[in-house]
Design an enzyme around this catalytic site. Sequence first.
Site, PDB file in Angstrom:
ATOM      1  N   LYS A   1      78.026  75.958  55.099  1.00 43.73           N
ATOM      2  CA  LYS A   1      78.239  77.223  54.407  1.00 43.73           C
ATOM      3  C   LYS A   1      77.102  78.157  54.811  1.00 43.73           C
ATOM      4  O   LYS A   1      75.991  78.053  54.321  1.00 43.73           O
ATOM      5  CB  LYS A   1      78.250  77.001  52.889  1.00 43.73           C
ATOM      6  CG  LYS A   1      79.136  78.004  52.104  1.00 43.73           C
ATOM      7  CD  LYS A   1      78.664  79.444  52.153  1.00 43.73           C
ATOM      8  CE  LYS A   1      77.554  79.710  51.163  1.00 43.73           C
ATOM      9  NZ  LYS A   1      77.128  81.157  51.192  1.00 43.73           N
TER      10      LYS A   1
ATOM     11  N   ASN B   1      67.549  83.551  57.033  1.00 41.65           N
ATOM     12  CA  ASN B   1      66.384  83.906  57.847  1.00 41.65           C
ATOM     13  C   ASN B   1      66.332  83.185  59.188  1.00 41.65           C
ATOM     14  O   ASN B   1      65.890  83.745  60.190  1.00 41.65           O
ATOM     15  CB  ASN B   1      65.089  83.691  57.060  1.00 41.65           C
ATOM     16  CG  ASN B   1      64.953  82.307  56.485  1.00 41.65           C
ATOM     17  OD1 ASN B   1      65.938  81.591  56.301  1.00 41.65           O
ATOM     18  ND2 ASN B   1      63.730  81.902  56.196  1.00 41.65           N
TER      19      ASN B   1
ATOM     20  N   CYS C   1      60.136  80.815  55.083  1.00 38.59           N
ATOM     21  CA  CYS C   1      59.838  79.975  53.920  1.00 38.59           C
ATOM     22  C   CYS C   1      58.361  79.597  53.874  1.00 38.59           C
ATOM     23  O   CYS C   1      57.741  79.590  52.817  1.00 38.59           O
ATOM     24  CB  CYS C   1      60.685  78.705  53.955  1.00 38.59           C
ATOM     25  SG  CYS C   1      62.461  79.004  54.061  1.00 38.59           S
TER      26      CYS C   1
ATOM     27  N   PRO D   1      69.351  81.265  60.615  1.00 41.59           N
ATOM     28  CA  PRO D   1      70.688  80.754  60.301  1.00 41.59           C
ATOM     29  C   PRO D   1      71.129  79.591  61.163  1.00 41.59           C
ATOM     30  O   PRO D   1      71.845  78.707  60.678  1.00 41.59           O
ATOM     31  CB  PRO D   1      71.582  81.982  60.515  1.00 41.59           C
ATOM     32  CG  PRO D   1      70.809  82.876  61.433  1.00 41.59           C
ATOM     33  CD  PRO D   1      69.374  82.661  61.070  1.00 41.59           C
TER      34      PRO D   1
ATOM     35  N   GLU E   1      57.055  84.320  44.766  1.00 45.57           N
ATOM     36  CA  GLU E   1      57.269  84.498  46.195  1.00 45.57           C
ATOM     37  C   GLU E   1      57.795  85.896  46.493  1.00 45.57           C
ATOM     38  O   GLU E   1      58.786  86.343  45.911  1.00 45.57           O
ATOM     39  CB  GLU E   1      58.258  83.460  46.715  1.00 45.57           C
ATOM     40  CG  GLU E   1      58.482  83.546  48.211  1.00 45.57           C
ATOM     41  CD  GLU E   1      59.430  82.479  48.735  1.00 45.57           C
ATOM     42  OE1 GLU E   1      59.190  81.962  49.839  1.00 45.57           O
ATOM     43  OE2 GLU E   1      60.409  82.161  48.021  1.00 45.57           O
TER      44      GLU E   1
ATOM     45  N   GLU F   1      65.105  72.213  50.268  1.00 46.12           N
ATOM     46  CA  GLU F   1      63.878  72.913  50.673  1.00 46.12           C
ATOM     47  C   GLU F   1      63.932  74.278  50.019  1.00 46.12           C
ATOM     48  O   GLU F   1      64.819  75.086  50.307  1.00 46.12           O
ATOM     49  CB  GLU F   1      63.796  73.028  52.192  1.00 46.12           C
ATOM     50  CG  GLU F   1      62.447  73.541  52.682  1.00 46.12           C
ATOM     51  CD  GLU F   1      62.486  74.979  53.130  1.00 46.12           C
ATOM     52  OE1 GLU F   1      61.934  75.827  52.398  1.00 46.12           O
ATOM     53  OE2 GLU F   1      63.071  75.269  54.184  1.00 46.12           O
TER      54      GLU F   1
END
Length: 491
Positions: free
Chosen positions: A173, A150, A280, A152, A379, A246
Amino acid sequence: MNEVGMWMNHRSREATGGATMPVENPATEEIIGTVPRAQAADVAAAVQLARAAQPAWRRVPGLEKARLLHEIAARIRAMHRELAEIMTLEGGKPMIENLDEIEWVTACFDYYAEIGRNSRGSTIPPSFEHQVNFTVKEPFGVVAAIVPFNYPLLLMAWKVAPALAAGNTVIVKPADQTPLSTLRLATAFEALPPGVIGIVTGTGDEAGEALVRHPHVDMIAFTGSTRVGKHIMRLAADTLKKVNLETSGIDPFIVCEDADLDVAARGAVWARYLNAGQVCTSAKRFYVVEAIADAFVERFVARAGEIVVGDPRRPETDMGPVISREALGRVTSAIERARSEGAHLAAGGGRPAGLERGHFLEPAVLDHVRHGSAATREEVFGPVAAIVRVRDVAEAIALANDSDYGLGANIYTNNLRYVMQAMEEVKAGTFWVNDPLTDNEAGPFGGMRQSGIGRELGVEGLEAFREPKHVHIDYIQERKSYWFPYADRPW
């Protein structure tokens, strides 16, 4: 972009056996490039390079590290337009948001250049005379940074910049869906010595798991779902790797009866539908006092209806697609489940007119949602707002705090008593008052409860990537009695 290789030792590299995976434009469903699908052998090669480079990197003086981090920021600024265009193509976020993201990325590298340079240990009062005690901060070694789709580059920078400032080497990664922008940014890392940064592309269950399992990776920094975060913790336990996680959030948004409803509705729509709800810390459950609920919902629906959904490359677009067909399916299923549990679909939830291709969805507004239903417990990573009506602010605070998660929380009010009560009671790593989703490089970011472990950003974000060593010096050598052997004990 055709085929783009992984990045190790300042060079492009294919995966073992030549395996590749496609990168899709979520707005058109077209394949815009391919990247290597790394295997365990590729991960091992990246780890070996990072491990070999780390001793020399940790000894680079702080002033020189700061200069190099500032240089990375400058190089990223020089390619900001190109990076934003790639992010728009592979991630579907509108161009204006990606241009902003690049500014935040450069600010992060500049910030850690300065606080890394100015970071200090501490002296400790000695226990006896002619002794000196102090602490030094040491890097962990090799850090694996596992980054979501979201944001990057921003969430990469939140990990890479402090890890480098602390003296670690890093293997990045990127998410399966958005590796191209990270690989393009790699040229900015050519300011660093070879091996200090590596980029490995591939799937989570192959490349990601190989990184977590590798015995010479000393720390995992991860942003993603709680489910995957728990899996990483289990794997990391085998070698007692340090983790900074996170994870998921189901952030509450409280609207009090004294709030300016026009302002609150604008803030609420921003907090929910930014990046198609794929943030998030986006607000996902709204607790609105019954006395003003009708008026607030009316304004919220009107504002949501003004959002222009479409091609993220067009300047008039406010919201692009969700990241994939699978993600779109999960979001639409969540809407149907909420309706089956009694929620009223007040607006949106369908495919926008004129958009036959792409993973687009109209901003959905669910009203009369029951607290405790799936919409308030699980979520939904997409453009769906769940509105719960409550009797008063006290009930709103109680329900907001009734969750397994604690990433962020919001309140709109002009009443300081409400602010203080909610701030003290609601478990959340970030608490916003009348200004949602605003970040600050100097402020720590992270979650409580099942929303994560550790912090990014701020001084806390630097401390997450190093550990203290206590040094004890006796500067006068003399014979002492240490009680051993016991026959020589002094009493």
